[in-house]
Enzyme design. Structure first.
Site, PDB file in Angstrom:
ATOM      1  N   ASP A  12       0.866  -1.171   0.000  1.00 17.58           N
ATOM      2  CA  ASP A  12       0.000   0.000   0.000  1.00 17.58           C
ATOM      3  C   ASP A  12       0.910   1.231   0.000  1.00 17.58           C
ATOM      4  OD1 ASP A  12      -2.332   1.691   0.532  1.00 17.58           O
ATOM      5  OD2 ASP A  12      -1.538   1.815   2.576  1.00 17.58           O
ATOM      6  N   LEU A  13       0.392   2.371  -0.442  1.00 16.96           N
ATOM      7  CA  LEU A  13       1.206   3.591  -0.457  1.00 16.96           C
ATOM      8  C   LEU A  13       0.968   4.465   0.772  1.00 16.96           C
ATOM      9  CD1 LEU A  13       1.219   4.617  -4.252  1.00 16.96           C
ATOM     10  CD2 LEU A  13       3.114   3.695  -2.899  1.00 16.96           C
ATOM     11  N   ASP A  14      -0.155   5.180   0.801  1.00 10.06           N
ATOM     12  CA  ASP A  14      -0.388   6.151   1.872  1.00 10.06           C
ATOM     13  C   ASP A  14      -0.488   5.484   3.236  1.00 10.06           C
ATOM     14  OD1 ASP A  14      -0.878   8.858   0.427  1.00 10.06           O
ATOM     15  OD2 ASP A  14      -2.019   7.381  -0.723  1.00 10.06           O
ATOM     16  N   THR A  46      -2.583  -0.113  -4.446  1.00  2.00           N
ATOM     17  CA  THR A  46      -2.998   1.139  -3.822  1.00  2.00           C
ATOM     18  C   THR A  46      -4.416   1.551  -4.197  1.00  2.00           C
ATOM     19  OG1 THR A  46      -2.427   3.500  -3.614  1.00  2.00           O
ATOM     20  CG2 THR A  46      -1.943   2.453  -5.725  1.00  2.00           C
ATOM     21  N   GLY A  47      -5.001   2.373  -3.361  1.00  2.00           N
ATOM     22  CA  GLY A  47      -6.279   2.985  -3.705  1.00  2.00           C
ATOM     23  C   GLY A  47      -6.106   4.169  -4.631  1.00  2.00           C
ATOM     24  N   LYS A 197      -8.825  -4.810  -3.201  1.00  2.00           N
ATOM     25  CA  LYS A 197      -7.385  -4.966  -3.407  1.00  2.00           C
ATOM     26  C   LYS A 197      -6.993  -6.443  -3.581  1.00  2.00           C
ATOM     27  CE  LYS A 197      -5.346  -0.808  -1.411  1.00  2.00           C
ATOM     28  NZ  LYS A 197      -4.281  -0.297  -0.519  1.00  2.00           N
ATOM     29  N   ASP A 220      -2.525  -0.268   6.104  1.00  2.00           N
ATOM     30  CA  ASP A 220      -2.847   0.458   7.336  1.00  2.00           C
ATOM     31  C   ASP A 220      -4.311   0.860   7.467  1.00  2.00           C
ATOM     32  OD1 ASP A 220      -2.736   3.917   6.799  1.00  2.00           O
ATOM     33  OD2 ASP A 220      -2.462   2.471   5.191  1.00  2.00           O
TER      34      ASP A 220
END
Length: 275
Positions: A12-14, A46-47, A197, A220
């Protein structure tokens, strides 16, 4: 050709790979590079839309497929991929929401595809995922929306969030999912029903011939739930929301702003990197 690799690291990114700036730290770059050198497949899941994640993909030096829009788009940035896919939403749903913007309490309505961005107007400065000024050809209307979008993102008056979600589910719930974003803004995302995802994660693992038990997924937030559950090793960040920590197989010792992913790769997965 199906490639074989020993393990898959899904990022995931953020709030996970990115620090709070948001940016990728030097230590994280080092750790991801070391993981790739040691034979791990590393992919972003990622979203975020691809328009604001390909820069991080390039920053990490990846050459693997990337999953965007919470599983609704799978691409190989800068290249053709035979398994490229996308799930889209009927334009009529967009037009219905746009026409009812005022009564539904909608401030911003944006639709996106791999190469599409349209909105009813520019975003407020505090709402950083969308441009504050849009071009005339980016204004959302019946004429500009030529293709079905992958995602509808709606920023609402805070008191209107629940009623908007109820309206969308009541009228279109058989074909779309409606999910609020985390964070301080009253933001809701509308995407194809049943796509998460984990959808993209399965495509990746099948493509590379990697078993579920050999998937390490880091996340997260609520939109990471499906991939954290799907992966053999679902790893929640120290800064993750409680519900993600509850379903994770492990939790990092450090937050995203403390190089949590990089330190976990070194300390728990024996990836040799100087930290």
């Amino acid at each position: 050709m199906i490639l074989i690799a020993k393990k898959l690291i899904a990022l995931d990114l953020d709030g996970t790979t990115l620090n709070d700036k948001p940016a990728i730290s030097f230590k994280t770059k080092q750790a991801i590079a070391a993981a790739q050198q040691q034979g791990y497949v590393v992919s972003i899941v990622t979203g975020r839309p691809n328009r604001i994640s390909e820069n991080f993909y390039d920053d990490l030096g990846l050459n693997t497929p990337m999953i965007n829009f919470n599983g609704n788009l799978g691409i190989l940035p800068h290249n053709h991929w035979e398994l490229e896919y996308q799930y889209t939403i009927e334009k009529d749903i967009v037009m219905d929401l746009l026409e009812k913007s005022k009564q539904l309490g909608i401030n911003l309505l944006a639709v996106e595809g791999r190469n599409m961005f349209l909105a009813n107007h520019g975003a407020r400065n505090s709402f950083g995922f969308f441009p504050t000024v849009i071009k005339s050809n980016e204004v959302l209307n019946q004429q500009s929306l030529k293709d079905n979008p992958i995602s509808i993102t709606v920023e609402l008056q805070p008191e209107a969030k629940e009623s908007f979600m109820a309206y969308t589910r009541a009228n279109f719930g058989d074909v779309v999912d409606v999910a609020p974003w985390g964070g301080p803004h009253a933001v809701v995302e509308v995407t194809t029903k049943g796509i998460q995802k984990a959808t993209g994660l399965k495509v990746l693992s099948d493509y590379y011939g990697i078993r579920q038990d050999d998937i390490y997924a880091f996340g997260d937030e609520a939109n990471d739930q499906s991939m954290i559950s799907y992966a053999g090793h679902g790893i929640a960040m120290k800064n993750a929301i409680p519900s993600i920590k509850q379903i994770a197989t492990d939790v990092t010792d450090f937050t995203n702003d403390e190089d949590g992913v990089a330190r976990y790769l070194k300390d728990h997965m024996d990836i040799a990197v100087g930290l």
